[in-house]
Design a protein around this motif. Structure first.
Motif, PDB file in Angstrom:
ATOM      1  N   CYS A  41       0.828  -1.203   0.000  1.00 58.45           N
ATOM      2  CA  CYS A  41       0.000   0.000   0.000  1.00 58.45           C
ATOM      3  C   CYS A  41       0.867   1.259   0.000  1.00 58.45           C
ATOM      4  O   CYS A  41       0.589   2.213  -0.740  1.00 58.45           O
ATOM      5  CB  CYS A  41      -0.936  -0.009   1.205  1.00 58.45           C
ATOM      6  SG  CYS A  41      -2.265  -1.228   1.085  1.00 58.45           S
ATOM      7  N   LYS A  43       3.980   1.536  -1.064  1.00 61.57           N
ATOM      8  CA  LYS A  43       4.693   1.642  -2.339  1.00 61.57           C
ATOM      9  C   LYS A  43       3.754   2.115  -3.445  1.00 61.57           C
ATOM     10  O   LYS A  43       4.158   2.907  -4.325  1.00 61.57           O
ATOM     11  CB  LYS A  43       5.300   0.290  -2.719  1.00 61.57           C
ATOM     12  CG  LYS A  43       6.294   0.357  -3.878  1.00 61.57           C
ATOM     13  CD  LYS A  43       7.535   1.167  -3.508  1.00 61.57           C
ATOM     14  CE  LYS A  43       8.650   1.063  -4.510  1.00 61.57           C
ATOM     15  NZ  LYS A  43       8.336   1.665  -5.816  1.00 61.57           N
ATOM     16  N   SER A  44       2.507   1.674  -3.428  1.00 59.59           N
ATOM     17  CA  SER A  44       1.560   2.127  -4.449  1.00 59.59           C
ATOM     18  C   SER A  44       1.324   3.628  -4.338  1.00 59.59           C
ATOM     19  O   SER A  44       1.241   4.334  -5.351  1.00 59.59           O
ATOM     20  CB  SER A  44       0.237   1.367  -4.320  1.00 59.59           C
ATOM     21  OG  SER A  44      -0.515   1.775  -3.190  1.00 59.59           O
ATOM     22  N   ASN A  47       4.546   5.499  -5.469  1.00 59.60           N
ATOM     23  CA  ASN A  47       4.640   5.512  -6.934  1.00 59.60           C
ATOM     24  C   ASN A  47       3.704   6.555  -7.532  1.00 59.60           C
ATOM     25  O   ASN A  47       4.066   7.269  -8.476  1.00 59.60           O
ATOM     26  CB  ASN A  47       4.285   4.129  -7.501  1.00 59.60           C
ATOM     27  CG  ASN A  47       5.355   3.090  -7.236  1.00 59.60           C
ATOM     28  OD1 ASN A  47       6.428   3.401  -6.725  1.00 59.60           O
ATOM     29  ND2 ASN A  47       5.064   1.844  -7.556  1.00 59.60           N
ATOM     30  N   LEU A 113      -4.725   0.609  -0.989  1.00 61.63           N
ATOM     31  CA  LEU A 113      -3.909   0.403  -2.182  1.00 61.63           C
ATOM     32  C   LEU A 113      -4.327   1.416  -3.248  1.00 61.63           C
ATOM     33  O   LEU A 113      -5.521   1.639  -3.467  1.00 61.63           O
ATOM     34  CB  LEU A 113      -4.118  -1.011  -2.700  1.00 61.63           C
ATOM     35  CG  LEU A 113      -3.206  -1.486  -3.842  1.00 61.63           C
ATOM     36  CD1 LEU A 113      -1.794  -1.751  -3.318  1.00 61.63           C
ATOM     37  CD2 LEU A 113      -3.772  -2.755  -4.487  1.00 61.63           C
ATOM     38  N   HIS A 114      -3.338   2.029  -3.926  1.00 61.44           N
ATOM     39  CA  HIS A 114      -3.617   3.094  -4.886  1.00 61.44           C
ATOM     40  C   HIS A 114      -3.262   2.677  -6.315  1.00 61.44           C
ATOM     41  O   HIS A 114      -2.330   1.901  -6.540  1.00 61.44           O
ATOM     42  CB  HIS A 114      -2.810   4.348  -4.530  1.00 61.44           C
ATOM     43  CG  HIS A 114      -3.193   4.954  -3.214  1.00 61.44           C
ATOM     44  ND1 HIS A 114      -2.841   4.389  -2.017  1.00 61.44           N
ATOM     45  CD2 HIS A 114      -3.899   6.083  -2.926  1.00 61.44           C
ATOM     46  CE1 HIS A 114      -3.320   5.147  -1.023  1.00 61.44           C
ATOM     47  NE2 HIS A 114      -3.960   6.161  -1.555  1.00 61.44           N
ATOM     48  N   THR A 115      -3.984   3.242  -7.261  1.00 62.66           N
ATOM     49  CA  THR A 115      -3.647   3.066  -8.673  1.00 62.66           C
ATOM     50  C   THR A 115      -2.489   4.000  -9.038  1.00 62.66           C
ATOM     51  O   THR A 115      -2.210   4.965  -8.325  1.00 62.66           O
ATOM     52  CB  THR A 115      -4.858   3.387  -9.570  1.00 62.66           C
ATOM     53  OG1 THR A 115      -5.209   4.775  -9.401  1.00 62.66           O
ATOM     54  CG2 THR A 115      -6.044   2.506  -9.230  1.00 62.66           C
ATOM     55  N   LYS A 116      -1.851   3.738 -10.163  1.00 58.03           N
ATOM     56  CA  LYS A 116      -0.726   4.565 -10.593  1.00 58.03           C
ATOM     57  C   LYS A 116      -1.140   6.011 -10.855  1.00 58.03           C
ATOM     58  O   LYS A 116      -0.347   6.938 -10.661  1.00 58.03           O
ATOM     59  CB  LYS A 116      -0.098   3.980 -11.865  1.00 58.03           C
ATOM     60  CG  LYS A 116       0.640   2.674 -11.654  1.00 58.03           C
ATOM     61  CD  LYS A 116       1.220   2.145 -12.969  1.00 58.03           C
ATOM     62  CE  LYS A 116       1.944   0.836 -12.755  1.00 58.03           C
ATOM     63  NZ  LYS A 116       2.474   0.281 -14.031  1.00 58.03           N
ATOM     64  N   TRP A 265      -7.180  -4.950  -8.946  1.00 55.90           N
ATOM     65  CA  TRP A 265      -6.344  -4.785  -7.761  1.00 55.90           C
ATOM     66  C   TRP A 265      -5.333  -5.920  -7.621  1.00 55.90           C
ATOM     67  O   TRP A 265      -4.205  -5.691  -7.180  1.00 55.90           O
ATOM     68  CB  TRP A 265      -7.236  -4.707  -6.521  1.00 55.90           C
ATOM     69  CG  TRP A 265      -8.196  -3.550  -6.561  1.00 55.90           C
ATOM     70  CD1 TRP A 265      -9.560  -3.617  -6.626  1.00 55.90           C
ATOM     71  CD2 TRP A 265      -7.865  -2.159  -6.575  1.00 55.90           C
ATOM     72  NE1 TRP A 265     -10.098  -2.347  -6.669  1.00 55.90           N
ATOM     73  CE2 TRP A 265      -9.085  -1.438  -6.644  1.00 55.90           C
ATOM     74  CE3 TRP A 265      -6.668  -1.442  -6.544  1.00 55.90           C
ATOM     75  CZ2 TRP A 265      -9.133  -0.044  -6.666  1.00 55.90           C
ATOM     76  CZ3 TRP A 265      -6.710  -0.056  -6.563  1.00 55.90           C
ATOM     77  CH2 TRP A 265      -7.921   0.630  -6.627  1.00 55.90           C
ATOM     78  N   ILE A 268      -2.409  -5.074  -9.738  1.00 51.85           N
ATOM     79  CA  ILE A 268      -1.586  -4.036  -9.107  1.00 51.85           C
ATOM     80  C   ILE A 268      -0.723  -4.640  -8.007  1.00 51.85           C
ATOM     81  O   ILE A 268       0.475  -4.333  -7.889  1.00 51.85           O
ATOM     82  CB  ILE A 268      -2.484  -2.911  -8.556  1.00 51.85           C
ATOM     83  CG1 ILE A 268      -3.153  -2.165  -9.713  1.00 51.85           C
ATOM     84  CG2 ILE A 268      -1.686  -1.940  -7.680  1.00 51.85           C
ATOM     85  CD1 ILE A 268      -4.193  -1.141  -9.272  1.00 51.85           C
ATOM     86  N   LEU A 272       3.440  -4.767  -7.806  1.00 51.14           N
ATOM     87  CA  LEU A 272       4.139  -4.132  -6.686  1.00 51.14           C
ATOM     88  C   LEU A 272       5.005  -5.131  -5.907  1.00 51.14           C
ATOM     89  O   LEU A 272       6.017  -4.744  -5.320  1.00 51.14           O
ATOM     90  CB  LEU A 272       3.133  -3.475  -5.756  1.00 51.14           C
ATOM     91  CG  LEU A 272       2.449  -2.221  -6.296  1.00 51.14           C
ATOM     92  CD1 LEU A 272       1.263  -1.856  -5.436  1.00 51.14           C
ATOM     93  CD2 LEU A 272       3.449  -1.055  -6.340  1.00 51.14           C
TER      94      LEU A 272
END
Length: 276
Positions: A41, A43-44, A47, A113-116, A265, A268, A272
């Motif tokens: 999470c 790292k996402s 990024n 958790l995030h999208t790019k 997800w 993703i 990661l």
């Protein structure tokens, strides 16, 4: 990290504790243990922030040596202590009040958790927020095949500022919870009004200071229901803020029951895993 000339300034307060797997014992997706989940999470989010003007504060609540070592590999401000859930929320409010009024703060729990493109869409929303305005309630009557406006009711005296909740919860598509909400668009995404959030949201620092009493009181037993009822407007925005959530989601709460729809997800997560 600060990128010269980039606006707006986003201050992230990443609140992390790896001792408890989940507050309500909700199962985690993809068989992830808590330490791996936190790493993925964070790292996402890291990024997604690249290329923007940001500063990260990690608030470590009784973190293990493994997690401390992980976070210190990044260019962050590290605040360490033994807080407990309620006091860690209060600590984030104290930290947020250090920042300049025109900056923004992202209160972020460690299991989102995030999208790019999450921050790209959020920053665009902030940059274009003056175009987002709840319309008046207009009362009309059909007269001789024409609708005549009888009167209108303003929803606010002062245009409400926004709060960004980056997660599109799946229950908002269930009929029993469906509402007639405001839907807006920016140049790169769609957003809709929501009335409730967890303790992961982004707001302008001047609003943190203005709403300090509400934020502080909501920390008692981590009461996000109190937070939502007292911070966000529904039909009217007198002394309330307009909370917006993206469609589709740019982040997901990593509990199996509440995963946001329309994003890969698992894909993703797999990408990661090679980076942590």
């Amino acid at each position: 990290m600060n990128v010269a000339g980039a606006n707006p300034k986003i201050n992230i307060i990443f609140r992390s504790c790896d001792l408890v797997n989940a507050v309500h014992n909700a199962p985690r997706p993809f068989n992830l243990d808590k330490k791996t989940l936190i790493k993925l999470c964070f790292k996402s989010l890291h990024n997604a922030l690249q290329g923007f003007n940001y500063h990260i504060v990690v608030l470590g609540d009784n973190l293990s040596p493994e997690m401390k070592a992980f976070f210190l590999n990044f260019d962050i401000e590290f605040v360490e202590g033994v807080f407990g859930n309620d006091n860690s929320i209060r600590e984030t409010i104290k930290i947020a009040e250090r920042f300049n009024d025109d900056e923004w703060v992202y209160f972020c729990e460690d299991d989102y958790l995030h999208t790019k493109d999450a921050m790209q869409k959020i920053v665009t929303l902030i940059s274009e927020k003056e175009t987002i305005q709840p319309s008046s309630i207009k009362i009309k009557q059909l007269l001789r095949k024409r609708k005549i406006k009888l009167f209108s009711i303003p929803r606010f005296f002062t245009k409400p500022n926004i709060v960004v909740f980056p997660t599109d919860y799946p229950d908002r598509y269930e009929q029993e919870y469906s509402n007639r909400d405001f839907i807006f668009h920016t140049t790169n995404s769609h957003w809709r009004q929501v009335y409730d959030t967890t303790f992961t949201f982004l707001m302008q620092v001047k609003d943190v200071k203005r709403k300090r009493r509400t934020l502080w009181k909501s920390a008692n037993k981590a009461n996000d229901r109190y937070l939502s009822n007292n911070l966000y407007g529904k039909s009217f925005f007198f002394n309330k803020l307009l909370c917006l959530s993206p469609m589709p989601s740019v982040a997901t709460h990593m509990h199996i029951e509440t995963m946001s729809p329309l994003q890969d997800w698992e894909g993703i997560v797999n990408e990661l895993k090679a980076e942590i």
